[in-house]
Design a protein around this motif. Structure first.
Motif, short mmCIF file in Angstrom:
data_model
loop_
_atom_site.label_atom_id
_atom_site.label_comp_id
_atom_site.label_asym_id
_atom_site.label_seq_id
_atom_site.Cartn_x
_atom_site.Cartn_y
_atom_site.Cartn_z
N LEU A 124 0.83 -1.21 0.00
CA LEU A 124 0.00 0.00 0.00
C LEU A 124 0.86 1.26 0.00
CD1 LEU A 124 -3.12 0.38 -0.01
CD2 LEU A 124 -2.32 -1.95 0.32
N ARG A 127 2.93 1.56 -3.48
CA ARG A 127 2.13 1.78 -4.68
C ARG A 127 1.35 3.09 -4.65
NH1 ARG A 127 0.00 -4.55 -5.07
NH2 ARG A 127 2.09 -5.42 -5.41
N SER A 128 1.49 3.83 -3.58
CA SER A 128 0.83 5.14 -3.51
C SER A 128 1.50 6.09 -4.49
CB SER A 128 0.93 5.69 -2.09
OG SER A 128 0.16 6.87 -1.95
N LYS A 336 -8.24 -0.02 6.38
CA LYS A 336 -8.22 1.35 5.84
C LYS A 336 -7.91 2.37 6.93
CE LYS A 336 -10.76 4.68 3.02
NZ LYS A 336 -11.96 4.90 2.14
N ARG A 340 -4.48 4.47 6.80
CA ARG A 340 -4.58 5.93 6.70
C ARG A 340 -3.84 6.59 7.85
NH1 ARG A 340 -9.90 8.51 4.03
NH2 ARG A 340 -8.51 10.27 4.35
N PHE A 343 -0.23 6.51 6.92
CA PHE A 343 0.05 7.56 5.93
C PHE A 343 0.18 8.91 6.62
CE2 PHE A 343 -0.77 6.29 1.33
CZ PHE A 343 -0.42 4.95 1.53
N TRP A 350 -3.52 10.21 1.62
CA TRP A 350 -4.33 9.08 1.14
C TRP A 350 -5.34 9.60 0.12
CZ3 TRP A 350 -4.16 3.85 2.68
CH2 TRP A 350 -5.19 3.04 2.20
N GLN A 353 -6.58 6.58 -5.45
CA GLN A 353 -5.74 5.48 -5.93
C GLN A 353 -5.39 4.53 -4.78
OE1 GLN A 353 -4.78 4.74 -9.20
NE2 GLN A 353 -4.29 2.83 -8.11
N ASP A 354 -5.22 5.07 -3.59
CA ASP A 354 -4.92 4.23 -2.43
C ASP A 354 -6.12 3.37 -2.04
OD1 ASP A 354 -2.20 5.32 -1.93
OD2 ASP A 354 -3.33 7.16 -1.61
N ASP A 355 -7.33 3.94 -2.20
CA ASP A 355 -8.54 3.15 -1.98
C ASP A 355 -8.57 1.96 -2.95
OD1 ASP A 355 -9.81 4.51 0.14
OD2 ASP A 355 -10.59 6.03 -1.23
N ASN A 357 -5.99 0.60 -4.53
CA ASN A 357 -4.90 -0.32 -4.21
C ASN A 357 -5.26 -1.23 -3.04
OD1 ASN A 357 -3.33 0.85 -6.22
ND2 ASN A 357 -2.17 2.14 -4.80
N LEU A 358 -5.93 -0.65 -2.05
CA LEU A 358 -6.33 -1.44 -0.88
C LEU A 358 -7.35 -2.49 -1.28
CD1 LEU A 358 -6.25 -2.05 2.13
CD2 LEU A 358 -7.94 -0.23 2.47
#
Length: 398
Positions: A124, A127-128, A336, A340, A343, A350, A353-355, A357-358
């Motif tokens: 996570l 890949r952010s 999540k 978060r 992060f 966040w 795109q992070d949503d 990826n998760l």
């Protein structure tokens, strides 16, 4: 229980004649060292000294009477790749000295024993948008950024190579899938890690690593990252390897602004998983029927407990802001919210795109749980608890 596949048994027979070279592992090491330097700038005294522990690793495995033909070939290949990494980077630095100026800013190291949530956390963060981790194909084909067509060719070759590994050991492929164009662990760039003991018994090498100052190893990691992304440096590099956990001072000497994310879980599951990983790897290196499960249990309990105890003492010397804790049970309960929070602590934003990826990382379609027990390796929860007596899980953040 991992078993030698028919393909692996056949390769062990075909590779048996090559086992004769085990009689002189020092000569084998010198040959490998000569091969990787051919046509390149010769390695200097400091690099040769930093790599010399690999000579001991090769000798340890050569001395193992239970080593298989495939095991001897793979041991040489793995060591050759570490030597080659050093030769490639030094040659590129000599020809393109500007790569030494590539930024490596505030890298994040995800650390924690196996099966504590390191992979999800690593994926996570790396890949952010703006971040990245080194890809498997990059680390096995170390060099400057390539044109798209060459890159795709190398990825395809890596896929083929690691598909063969999966055929040789389905248990290992299930335990730790090797995906060519995905992020992998930083030990594939560096020279030294206790992880090499998963190939088979390596007592002298483990003693060497336990007492070694690996600062030079992490300085080389910085050099390798500069080469991989020359002209394309990410905002943040993200790295992962369980044994980095007890190397915090060396990492900080190489990366003074590094941050750490330490994943935590009750140690019994982590130790059992580490033993299972070692057994699966042993299957590819050791003759069928010769794997000592009790020895694996004792060795990996010592590596894990000793490493965590060392990490606890080292952490006491660091500012609180340097390390972010992640509790495995919290990560399972509400990934999540936990991520978060990580992060936020790392000053990362966040976003959508992070949503995505998760959601992709949590998709377990077709996944089979990995089964392992302490008892298989002659261990008990009580024995593990005694070894980890100084380790207390952090409080929940939920």
């Amino acid at each position: 229980m991992p078993q030698a596949t028919p393909l692996l048994r056949l390769l062990n027979v075909l590779l048996a004649p090559g086992m004769r070279t085990r009689k002189d592992p020092d000569a084998v090491f010198e040959r490998l060292l000569q091969e990787v330097q051919e046509g390149r700038v010769p390695l200097g005294a400091d690099d040769l000294a930093a790599l010399d522990g690999l000579r001991l690793l090769l000798a340890d495995h050569a001395a193992n009477p239970d080593l298989s033909g495939m095991g001897w070939m793979s041991t040489q290949q793995q060591i050759r790749e570490r030597l080659d990494n050093r030769a490639v980077v030094r040659d590129i630095q000599a020809k393109h000295p500007e790569v030494r100026d590539e930024p490596v800013t505030a890298p994040v190291f995800v650390v924690g024993l196996p099966r504590t949530g390191t992979t999800l956390t690593y994926n996570l963060i790396s890949r952010s948008p703006g971040n990245r981790g080194p890809k498997l194909w990059e680390m096995t084909n170390l060099g400057l950024p390539r044109p798209e067509a060459e890159r795709e060719k190398l990825i395809a070759q890596a896929r083929k190579r690691f598909a063969t590994v999966a055929k040789l050991s389905p248990a290992w492929a299930h335990l730790h899938p090797l995906v060519a164009d995905s992020e992998e662990e930083d030990f594939m760039l560096r020279a030294h890690t206790e992880m090499f003991a998963t190939w088979g018994p390596a007592p002298r090498y483990l003693d060497y690593v336990a007492d070694a100052d690996l600062t030079a190893d992490f300085l080389f990691l910085r050099d390798a990252l500069q080469v991989i992304a020359a002209g394309e440096a990410p905002d943040r590099w993200v790295l992962k390897h369980p044994m980095d956990l007890w190397r915090l001072p060396e990492i900080l000497r190489a990366f003074p602004d590094a941050r750490f994310v330490w994943t935590h879980r009750a140690p019994g599951a982590a130790v059992a998983s580490g033993c299972s990983m070692a057994e699966a790897t042993h299957t590819m290196y050791i003759k069928p029927g010769r794997i000592d499960l009790a020895r694996i249990g004792q060795e990996w309990l010592g590596i894990s407990a000793g490493g965590v105890e060392r990490a606890i003492k080292l952490r006491e010397q660091l500012p609180d802001s340097t390390v972010v804790d992640v509790l495995y049970d919290d990560l399972l309960a509400d990934p999540k919210t936990v991520l978060r929070g990580v992060f936020d602590r790392l000053d990362l934003t966040w976003g959508e795109q992070d949503d995505a990826n998760l959601a992709a990382s949590l998709d377990r379609t077709g996944h089979r749980p990995h089964a392992y027990t302490l008892e298989r390796y002659a261990l008990t929860e009580a024995k593990v608890a005694e070894a980890f007596a100084s380790y207390n899980l952090p409080p929940s953040t939920l």
